[in-house]
Design a protein around this motif. Structure first.
Motif, PDB file in Angstrom:
ATOM      1  N   GLY A  54      31.540  49.158  35.529  1.00 58.70           N
ATOM      2  CA  GLY A  54      31.938  47.742  37.090  1.00 58.70           C
ATOM      3  C   GLY A  54      33.511  47.666  37.029  1.00 58.70           C
ATOM      4  N   PHE A  55      34.333  46.292  37.195  1.00 61.34           N
ATOM      5  CA  PHE A  55      35.000  46.325  38.092  1.00 61.34           C
ATOM      6  C   PHE A  55      36.345  45.719  37.215  1.00 61.34           C
ATOM      7  N   ASP A  61      49.752  42.639  40.078  1.00 57.82           N
ATOM      8  CA  ASP A  61      49.885  43.509  39.177  1.00 57.82           C
ATOM      9  C   ASP A  61      49.714  43.682  38.487  1.00 57.82           C
ATOM     10  N   GLU A  62      48.391  43.358  38.346  1.00 59.61           N
ATOM     11  CA  GLU A  62      47.594  43.363  36.612  1.00 59.61           C
ATOM     12  C   GLU A  62      46.063  43.382  36.548  1.00 59.61           C
ATOM     13  N   LEU A  63      45.370  44.629  36.129  1.00 59.56           N
ATOM     14  CA  LEU A  63      44.151  44.239  36.293  1.00 59.56           C
ATOM     15  C   LEU A  63      43.085  43.175  35.391  1.00 59.56           C
ATOM     16  N   VAL A  64      42.677  43.001  36.005  1.00 66.18           N
ATOM     17  CA  VAL A  64      41.658  41.491  35.198  1.00 66.18           C
ATOM     18  C   VAL A  64      40.487  41.804  35.778  1.00 66.18           C
ATOM     19  N   ILE A 127      43.420  47.400  45.318  1.00 67.76           N
ATOM     20  CA  ILE A 127      42.063  46.080  45.563  1.00 67.76           C
ATOM     21  C   ILE A 127      41.514  45.851  43.606  1.00 67.76           C
ATOM     22  N   GLY A 128      41.659  47.097  43.399  1.00 69.78           N
ATOM     23  CA  GLY A 128      41.140  47.451  41.886  1.00 69.78           C
ATOM     24  C   GLY A 128      40.966  48.108  41.503  1.00 69.78           C
ATOM     25  N   VAL A 129      39.859  48.436  40.614  1.00 66.20           N
ATOM     26  CA  VAL A 129      39.402  50.280  39.872  1.00 66.20           C
ATOM     27  C   VAL A 129      37.929  49.968  39.686  1.00 66.20           C
TER      28      VAL A 129
END
Length: 161
Positions: A54-55, A61-64, A127-129
């Motif tokens: 998933g993503f 500046d925090e991964l959600v 954008i994300g991971v």
């Protein structure tokens, strides 16, 4: 309805087929969440030996947590924490053969033994991971890293509208 014929044991061919399927799924869809949802399902269905796919999205500046397949997961991950946070901070793919040996690993699922995290960067912006976990040690290799990086090069621009 989408039906993809992806049946191969050759990793290069597998990722080429996944790229074609991802392209088909996301080409005309402007919604980032819908695209991440379909791509996480696609990866979950066709990559063997995963227990999470998933993503995580970069929000202030925090991964959600974003769309995923697998057990319930950590909702927020600070940059620099765990494998996902390391990928976000360095903007480099993290290939971890043994998560228990990774300093600061965040264990959302105790069954996870290896992890692959690919940052999604578009025009210099994170954008994300993409986060993939496996219950098998050393499940991921350089071929998986390169294949997933190629997938995210296709998907990334489709996540920014």
């Amino acid at each position: 309805m989408y039906a993809f014929d992806i049946e191969t044991t050759d990793k290069t061919e597998l990722y080429r087929d996944l790229a074609a399927a991802l392209d088909s799924l996301t080409a005309d869809e402007p919604d980032a969440i819908a695209n991440m949802a379909n791509v996480s399902a696609l990866i979950w269905q066709y990559l063997p030996d995963l227990n999470w796919a998933g993503f995580y999205r970069n929000l202030n500046d925090e991964l959600v947590l974003g769309p995923f397949q697998g057990k319930a997961a950590c909702i927020r991950i600070p940059f620099g924490k765990g494998v996902c946070g390391a990928a976000a901070t360095t903007r480099e793919t993290q290939l971890v053969e043994d998560v228990h040996a990774f300093p600061g690993h965040i264990a959302c699922d105790a069954a996870s033994r290896s992890e692959l995290v690919v940052p999604i960067v578009v025009q210099g912006a994170l954008i994300g991971v993409l986060d993939l976990d496996s219950p098998n040690p050393a499940r991921f290799d350089a071929g998986d890293a390169a294949g997933c990086e190629a997938l995210m090069r296709i998907l990334g621009p489709r996540l920014v509208g």
